[in-house]
Design a protein around this motif. Structure first.
Motif, PDB file in Angstrom:
ATOM      1  N   ARG A 192       0.805  -1.107   0.170  1.00 30.04           N
ATOM      2  CA  ARG A 192       0.054  -0.008   0.187  1.00 30.04           C
ATOM      3  C   ARG A 192       0.872   1.469  -0.530  1.00 30.04           C
ATOM      4  O   ARG A 192       0.260   2.172  -0.470  1.00 30.04           O
ATOM      5  CB  ARG A 192      -0.591  -0.292   1.142  1.00 30.04           C
ATOM      6  CG  ARG A 192      -2.145  -0.762   0.887  1.00 30.04           C
ATOM      7  CD  ARG A 192      -3.034  -0.708   1.797  1.00 30.04           C
ATOM      8  NE  ARG A 192      -2.693  -0.911   3.759  1.00 30.04           N
ATOM      9  CZ  ARG A 192      -3.065  -1.976   3.566  1.00 30.04           C
ATOM     10  NH1 ARG A 192      -3.311  -2.967   3.316  1.00 30.04           N
ATOM     11  NH2 ARG A 192      -2.471  -2.571   5.250  1.00 30.04           N
ATOM     12  N   SER A 220      -4.202  -6.994  -6.062  1.00 31.81           N
ATOM     13  CA  SER A 220      -4.346  -5.728  -6.998  1.00 31.81           C
ATOM     14  C   SER A 220      -5.351  -5.354  -7.884  1.00 31.81           C
ATOM     15  O   SER A 220      -6.034  -4.739  -9.397  1.00 31.81           O
ATOM     16  CB  SER A 220      -3.428  -5.633  -7.590  1.00 31.81           C
ATOM     17  OG  SER A 220      -2.591  -6.028  -9.191  1.00 31.81           O
ATOM     18  N   ASP A 234     -11.222  -4.339  -5.054  1.00 29.74           N
ATOM     19  CA  ASP A 234     -11.565  -3.405  -3.953  1.00 29.74           C
ATOM     20  C   ASP A 234     -10.022  -2.846  -4.122  1.00 29.74           C
ATOM     21  O   ASP A 234      -9.396  -2.022  -3.107  1.00 29.74           O
ATOM     22  CB  ASP A 234     -10.855  -4.316  -2.895  1.00 29.74           C
ATOM     23  CG  ASP A 234      -9.958  -5.674  -2.760  1.00 29.74           C
ATOM     24  OD1 ASP A 234      -9.402  -5.430  -3.406  1.00 29.74           O
ATOM     25  OD2 ASP A 234      -9.438  -6.397  -1.704  1.00 29.74           O
ATOM     26  N   TRP A 235      -9.134  -2.376  -4.943  1.00 31.57           N
ATOM     27  CA  TRP A 235      -7.948  -2.231  -5.213  1.00 31.57           C
ATOM     28  C   TRP A 235      -7.949  -0.509  -5.445  1.00 31.57           C
ATOM     29  O   TRP A 235      -8.964  -0.023  -5.856  1.00 31.57           O
ATOM     30  CB  TRP A 235      -7.139  -2.879  -6.338  1.00 31.57           C
ATOM     31  CG  TRP A 235      -6.035  -1.874  -6.382  1.00 31.57           C
ATOM     32  CD1 TRP A 235      -4.969  -1.164  -7.417  1.00 31.57           C
ATOM     33  CD2 TRP A 235      -4.265  -2.832  -6.247  1.00 31.57           C
ATOM     34  NE1 TRP A 235      -3.581  -0.799  -7.448  1.00 31.57           N
ATOM     35  CE2 TRP A 235      -3.711  -1.741  -6.441  1.00 31.57           C
ATOM     36  CE3 TRP A 235      -3.960  -3.538  -5.182  1.00 31.57           C
ATOM     37  CZ2 TRP A 235      -1.845  -1.567  -6.121  1.00 31.57           C
ATOM     38  CZ3 TRP A 235      -3.609  -3.912  -4.355  1.00 31.57           C
ATOM     39  CH2 TRP A 235      -1.829  -3.027  -4.647  1.00 31.57           C
ATOM     40  N   ASP A 236      -7.375  -0.557  -4.696  1.00 33.45           N
ATOM     41  CA  ASP A 236      -7.120   1.362  -4.423  1.00 33.45           C
ATOM     42  C   ASP A 236      -6.796   2.152  -5.749  1.00 33.45           C
ATOM     43  O   ASP A 236      -5.788   1.957  -6.186  1.00 33.45           O
ATOM     44  CB  ASP A 236      -6.528   2.179  -3.015  1.00 33.45           C
ATOM     45  CG  ASP A 236      -6.672   3.714  -3.750  1.00 33.45           C
ATOM     46  OD1 ASP A 236      -7.259   4.278  -4.631  1.00 33.45           O
ATOM     47  OD2 ASP A 236      -6.979   3.999  -2.138  1.00 33.45           O
ATOM     48  N   LYS A 279      -5.739   5.004  -7.094  1.00 36.51           N
ATOM     49  CA  LYS A 279      -4.887   6.238  -6.693  1.00 36.51           C
ATOM     50  C   LYS A 279      -3.609   4.545  -6.793  1.00 36.51           C
ATOM     51  O   LYS A 279      -2.393   5.966  -6.102  1.00 36.51           O
ATOM     52  CB  LYS A 279      -5.058   6.701  -5.954  1.00 36.51           C
ATOM     53  CG  LYS A 279      -5.923   8.179  -5.826  1.00 36.51           C
ATOM     54  CD  LYS A 279      -6.283   8.594  -5.089  1.00 36.51           C
ATOM     55  CE  LYS A 279      -7.226   9.722  -5.387  1.00 36.51           C
ATOM     56  NZ  LYS A 279      -7.634  11.447  -4.858  1.00 36.51           N
ATOM     57  N   HIS A 280      -3.838   4.045  -6.683  1.00 38.60           N
ATOM     58  CA  HIS A 280      -2.216   3.031  -6.085  1.00 38.60           C
ATOM     59  C   HIS A 280      -1.768   2.516  -7.503  1.00 38.60           C
ATOM     60  O   HIS A 280      -2.293   2.000  -8.791  1.00 38.60           O
ATOM     61  CB  HIS A 280      -2.159   2.303  -4.982  1.00 38.60           C
ATOM     62  CG  HIS A 280      -1.578   2.773  -3.875  1.00 38.60           C
ATOM     63  ND1 HIS A 280      -3.135   3.367  -3.166  1.00 38.60           N
ATOM     64  CD2 HIS A 280      -1.437   2.120  -2.701  1.00 38.60           C
ATOM     65  CE1 HIS A 280      -2.769   3.579  -2.116  1.00 38.60           C
ATOM     66  NE2 HIS A 280      -1.795   2.766  -1.779  1.00 38.60           N
ATOM     67  N   ARG A 284      -9.227   9.777 -12.464  1.00 40.13           N
ATOM     68  CA  ARG A 284      -9.002   9.754 -10.985  1.00 40.13           C
ATOM     69  C   ARG A 284      -7.324  10.407 -10.090  1.00 40.13           C
ATOM     70  O   ARG A 284      -5.956   9.515 -11.209  1.00 40.13           O
ATOM     71  CB  ARG A 284      -9.140   8.790  -9.356  1.00 40.13           C
ATOM     72  CG  ARG A 284     -10.613   7.882  -9.295  1.00 40.13           C
ATOM     73  CD  ARG A 284     -10.281   7.032  -8.365  1.00 40.13           C
ATOM     74  NE  ARG A 284     -10.629   7.827  -6.717  1.00 40.13           N
ATOM     75  CZ  ARG A 284     -10.003   7.179  -5.741  1.00 40.13           C
ATOM     76  NH1 ARG A 284     -10.856   5.625  -6.101  1.00 40.13           N
ATOM     77  NH2 ARG A 284      -9.761   7.838  -4.851  1.00 40.13           N
TER      78      ARG A 284
END
Length: 388
Positions: free
Chosen positions: A72, A112, A116-118, A120-121, A385
């Motif tokens: 993360r 990934s 549920d992967w963010d 912004k990563h 994003r």
């Protein structure tokens, strides 16, 4: 809500589109690209996000730690420097430590790809196995006690632990058994990169014939160039079809040789990498790379044990890929479109991921780096994003 981006130009894998308007859906997918529709006063350039295929870590952490918390933190750190996708890279360690790290990394790669992967990563999309099948003579800081002869059975154990996610492996082709392992990896679709190698030119060419497709951090940890025995370095520069990594930080390779590398590999087979370690993005101090200590000062990461003995051995870098792209432009005069393709399109093509990672077209995720008119990164967008 849907959104639009307008720019002076849009750099894709094959062309530069002038004055585009890019329409992005509410769920972050490109729905339309219209050329010559943006105001002629626009100054920004849009390009694909970077793909770092050789990074050991940053932000105080090493990928060998292989925990969700580390991924993360590193995923956010890499994204803040323009990276959309990457290969977490191992370093030579004990077999048990390597197996454990590969299992942890594989879990994060699979996570990934989930919902549920963010966004912004940056996303890990495979593993680069650097070591243990390398040369003692050109080991750099890789611990000698853990370097092993090429072994197909051991590689298969590594790949099983990695759940099939090893996509790239660095091998020294001159070591007995290396050619068989190179062929085995190539048959499985794993790309092989020649590196940490003292190979002669003939041995390097034999590695290419066996299936090697790239060279790891060109110039570094390689037999030096000689006018009668060009060695692995001469072959890496001369062989047109071979991809070649470069650490463009001004520390690992002098600007004159960065220019020579770009002339030799051209815009289609050069690959910018960081070879970054835990100290990237951190203040000077003491850090670790794998299991050994590294002293970092003034932009140089040096093996602490060697430094105590009066020897300076580079131990990865503190480079970020946005700085590598900026440095390439500064050192060589290369235009922005060439520099960004070396950090995005070329590594994706090497790994057979060109259509999925750097595909700027309708139906693909809106992953963009945004550059100002001086060619410096000023923003990154992942799945529509803004990261920064």
């Amino acid at each position: 809500m849907p959104q639009t981006l307008q720019a002076r130009s849009l750099v894709t894998a094959s062309q530069t589109i002038q004055h585009p308007t890019v329409t992005i859906s509410a769920d972050g997918i490109i729905t339309k690209i219209e050329p010559d529709s943006a105001p002629k006063t626009a100054t920004n350039t849009l390009a694909a996000t970077f793909f770092d295929i050789h990074t050991h870590g940053g932000a105080g952490h090493d990928f060998m730690e292989a925990t969700p918390e580390v991924f993360r933190k590193l995923g956010g750190f890499l994204a803040s420097h323009g990276v959309g996708h990457y290969l977490p890279t191992t370093v030579t360690a004990s077999v048990d430590r390597t197996l454990t790290s590969l299992e942890g990394i594989a879990k994060e790669i699979e996570r990934s790809s989930g919902s549920d992967w963010d966004a912004k990563h940056a996303r890990p999309v495979g593993i680069h196995l650097e070591g243990p099948f390398i040369s003692h003579a050109k080991r750099g800081v890789h611990p000698p006690a853990q370097i092993l002869p090429p072994d197909i059975g051991l590689f298969d154990r590594f790949q099983q632990a990695a759940a099939g996610h090893i996509r790239l492996i660095t091998i020294a082709p001159e070591i007995p058994g290396a050619l068989d392992l190179i062929h085995h990896c190539a048959q499985q679709g794993v790309r092989v990169s020649i590196g940490h190698s003292n190979a002669t030119a003939a041995e390097a060419r034999a590695g290419i014939e066996a299936g090697a497709r790239s060279a790891t951090h060109t110039f570094n940890a390689m037999r030096p160039l000689d006018h009668r025995e060009p060695g692995v370095l001469g072959v890496a520069l001369d062989e047109d079809a071979l991809y070649a990594e470069l650490i463009c930080d001004g520390v690992h390779v002098a600007p004159e040789l960065v220019r020579l590398w770009l002339k030799a590999k051209g815009p289609h087979h050069g690959i910018l990498v960081t070879d970054s370690m835990a100290a990237a993005g951190m203040p000077d101090g003491e850090y670790t790379l794998g299991t050994f200590k590294v002293h970092v000062a003034d932009g140089r990461a040096l093996a602490a044990d060697d430094l105590a003995r009066g020897k300076q051995t580079l131990a990865g870098s503190v480079l970020t890929l946005d700085r590598a792209v900026a440095n390439l432009q500064r050192f060589t005069g290369a235009p922005l479109d060439v520099a960004v393709r070396l950090a995005s399109n070329n590594p994706a093509i090497l790994l057979g991921l060109g259509d999925t990672i750097d595909g700027i077209q309708s139906g693909k995720p809106a992953n963009f780096n945004i550059f100002n008119q001086t060619g410096e990164l000023e923003g990154t967008m992942l799945s529509g994003r803004l990261v920064q």
